[in-house]
Scaffold this motif. Sequence first.
Motif, PDB file in Angstrom:
ATOM      1  N   ARG A  11       5.298  -6.538   6.893  1.00  0.00           N
ATOM      2  CA  ARG A  11       4.277  -5.697   6.359  1.00  0.00           C
ATOM      3  C   ARG A  11       4.898  -4.371   6.039  1.00  0.00           C
ATOM      4  N   VAL A  12       4.763  -3.911   4.694  1.00  0.00           N
ATOM      5  CA  VAL A  12       5.098  -2.752   4.286  1.00  0.00           C
ATOM      6  C   VAL A  12       3.861  -1.922   3.661  1.00  0.00           C
ATOM      7  N   LYS A  13       3.824  -0.811   4.323  1.00  0.00           N
ATOM      8  CA  LYS A  13       2.568  -0.119   4.444  1.00  0.00           C
ATOM      9  C   LYS A  13       3.194   1.436   3.851  1.00  0.00           C
ATOM     10  N   LEU A  14       2.271   1.922   2.844  1.00  0.00           N
ATOM     11  CA  LEU A  14       2.510   3.284   2.281  1.00  0.00           C
ATOM     12  C   LEU A  14       1.206   3.922   2.255  1.00  0.00           C
ATOM     13  N   SER A  15       1.205   4.940   2.885  1.00  0.00           N
ATOM     14  CA  SER A  15      -0.089   5.805   3.417  1.00  0.00           C
ATOM     15  C   SER A  15       0.106   7.374   2.995  1.00  0.00           C
ATOM     16  N   LEU A  16      -0.829   7.967   2.645  1.00  0.00           N
ATOM     17  CA  LEU A  16      -0.748   9.629   2.199  1.00  0.00           C
ATOM     18  C   LEU A  16      -0.634  10.335   3.727  1.00  0.00           C
ATOM     19  N   GLY A  17      -0.909   9.917   4.820  1.00  0.00           N
ATOM     20  CA  GLY A  17      -0.769  10.466   5.840  1.00  0.00           C
ATOM     21  C   GLY A  17       0.232  10.034   6.994  1.00  0.00           C
ATOM     22  N   ARG A  18       0.756  10.789   7.843  1.00  0.00           N
ATOM     23  CA  ARG A  18       1.521  10.264   8.781  1.00  0.00           C
ATOM     24  C   ARG A  18       1.019   9.176   9.968  1.00  0.00           C
ATOM     25  N   GLY A  19       1.778   8.384  10.283  1.00  0.00           N
ATOM     26  CA  GLY A  19       1.250   7.340  11.190  1.00  0.00           C
ATOM     27  C   GLY A  19       2.521   6.599  12.179  1.00  0.00           C
ATOM     28  N   ASP A  20       2.223   6.183  13.100  1.00  0.00           N
ATOM     29  CA  ASP A  20       3.140   5.656  14.222  1.00  0.00           C
ATOM     30  C   ASP A  20       3.935   4.609  13.513  1.00  0.00           C
ATOM     31  N   GLY A  21       5.294   5.090  13.601  1.00  0.00           N
ATOM     32  CA  GLY A  21       6.415   3.965  13.112  1.00  0.00           C
ATOM     33  C   GLY A  21       6.653   4.285  11.696  1.00  0.00           C
ATOM     34  N   ASP A  22       6.194   5.573  11.146  1.00  0.00           N
ATOM     35  CA  ASP A  22       6.925   5.963   9.854  1.00  0.00           C
ATOM     36  C   ASP A  22       8.256   6.130   9.819  1.00  0.00           C
ATOM     37  N   LEU A  23       9.085   5.566   8.782  1.00  0.00           N
ATOM     38  CA  LEU A  23      10.450   5.636   8.579  1.00  0.00           C
ATOM     39  C   LEU A  23      10.917   6.799   7.510  1.00  0.00           C
ATOM     40  N   GLY A  24       9.797   7.372   7.110  1.00  0.00           N
ATOM     41  CA  GLY A  24      10.103   8.625   6.428  1.00  0.00           C
ATOM     42  C   GLY A  24       9.190   8.536   5.312  1.00  0.00           C
ATOM     43  N   ARG A  25       9.339   9.986   4.464  1.00  0.00           N
ATOM     44  CA  ARG A  25       8.718  10.253   3.225  1.00  0.00           C
ATOM     45  C   ARG A  25       9.174   9.551   2.045  1.00  0.00           C
ATOM     46  N   VAL A  26       8.151   9.382   1.106  1.00  0.00           N
ATOM     47  CA  VAL A  26       8.377   8.668  -0.039  1.00  0.00           C
ATOM     48  C   VAL A  26       8.023   9.704  -1.199  1.00  0.00           C
ATOM     49  N   GLN A  27       8.626  10.210  -2.239  1.00  0.00           N
ATOM     50  CA  GLN A  27       8.220  11.079  -3.180  1.00  0.00           C
ATOM     51  C   GLN A  27       8.574  10.569  -4.686  1.00  0.00           C
ATOM     52  N   PRO A  28       7.613   9.829  -5.193  1.00  0.00           N
ATOM     53  CA  PRO A  28       7.545   9.269  -6.427  1.00  0.00           C
ATOM     54  C   PRO A  28       8.188  10.252  -7.695  1.00  0.00           C
ATOM     55  N   GLY A  29       7.398  11.379  -7.564  1.00  0.00           N
ATOM     56  CA  GLY A  29       7.977  12.105  -8.740  1.00  0.00           C
ATOM     57  C   GLY A  29       9.495  12.857  -8.567  1.00  0.00           C
ATOM     58  N   LEU A  30       9.915  12.731  -7.301  1.00  0.00           N
ATOM     59  CA  LEU A  30      11.289  13.109  -7.092  1.00  0.00           C
ATOM     60  C   LEU A  30      12.083  12.113  -7.545  1.00  0.00           C
ATOM     61  N   TRP A  31      11.960  10.684  -7.306  1.00  0.00           N
ATOM     62  CA  TRP A  31      12.443   9.526  -7.789  1.00  0.00           C
ATOM     63  C   TRP A  31      12.391   9.310  -9.066  1.00  0.00           C
ATOM     64  N   MET A  32      11.511   9.684  -9.850  1.00  0.00           N
ATOM     65  CA  MET A  32      11.353   9.800 -11.387  1.00  0.00           C
ATOM     66  C   MET A  32      12.318  10.911 -11.937  1.00  0.00           C
ATOM     67  N   GLY A  33      12.201  11.965 -11.304  1.00  0.00           N
ATOM     68  CA  GLY A  33      13.141  13.012 -11.827  1.00  0.00           C
ATOM     69  C   GLY A  33      14.822  12.671 -11.844  1.00  0.00           C
ATOM     70  N   VAL A  90       7.356  -0.021   7.888  1.00  0.00           N
ATOM     71  CA  VAL A  90       7.679  -1.452   7.826  1.00  0.00           C
ATOM     72  C   VAL A  90       7.398  -1.837   9.241  1.00  0.00           C
ATOM     73  N   SER A  91       6.933  -3.211   9.224  1.00  0.00           N
ATOM     74  CA  SER A  91       6.732  -3.785  10.464  1.00  0.00           C
ATOM     75  C   SER A  91       6.565  -5.259  10.441  1.00  0.00           C
ATOM     76  N   LYS A  92       6.927  -6.070  11.323  1.00  0.00           N
ATOM     77  CA  LYS A  92       7.066  -7.477  11.450  1.00  0.00           C
ATOM     78  C   LYS A  92       5.477  -8.028  11.629  1.00  0.00           C
TER      79      LYS A  92
END
Length: 263
Positions: free
Chosen positions: A50-72, A248-250
């Motif tokens: 299970r791959v989960k993307l959310s706007l808020g922090r939660g248990d087991g978060d692996l880190g932040r994802v910034q699409p704008g930074l990736w595109m830049g 990411v979780s099993k």
Amino acid sequence: KVDWYFKDDGLVSPVQLAVVWIDARTGTSLWGWIPIMFYRVLFSTSTGVRVKLSLGRGDGDLGRVQPGLWMGRAWLCIAAILGLGGIFTPMWLEDDTTLFRLAGAMRSKPFGYIAAPAFLAAVVFLAASIALTVVQQRLLDGKTSWPLVWVGMAWSFSTFGCLLIVLEEERFTQYFFLASCISAAVWILILTSLRDRFQMGTAYVSVMVFVLLAVVYVKFWLLYYVYLALLISVRYVSVHESEMFLCVSKIEDPNEYVPLGSK
């Protein structure tokens, strides 16, 4: 069949002979794909991720994802490749075989041996940033913006098609380049309209079109680098302040499977 394969004297290695002989006796090339496809779709019911993307922090978060930074960063890589082409390739301004003459440097050797793989990696990075931006916008709006999806796909594929410029005899990648520019402009207009920045997006696209026309008709070397600078700054036009968090979780229970794209 073996004799037909080995009409070319270049195919004479023992390994090639063994593989072709086995194929000729068993017909593996005709039926070999069946067990491959059969076992490809056989997964254990207890296997899943299970791959989960959310706007808020939660248990087991692996880190932040910034699409704008990736595109830049993706456009920074593409701009760096094209910009270095002007340094390592002499007389690139005289190359009239492509619309954006600075891109013709990717045909030169040995620069092309490094530039082409790097360009491919940048395009993959760009496609990933586009996909993540679509996900981010879905989380913000609560629904999928399909125009953003289709234009993003067109942008990704047309930019990938620009890689064919490495072929010395090609004369068609200029159409991929135009499609990429048009898709990028439409993408920016759609995204900025969704994020209440349409005036900024319109101004940016207007400047980009003006500089591109100047590049095509004036052909002054500095204008090419001005256009590359505009590409790098695209993230400041369409970026959103919110971040996404990756988890990411099993999947332990088969009943927890959720079709891709559902809520």
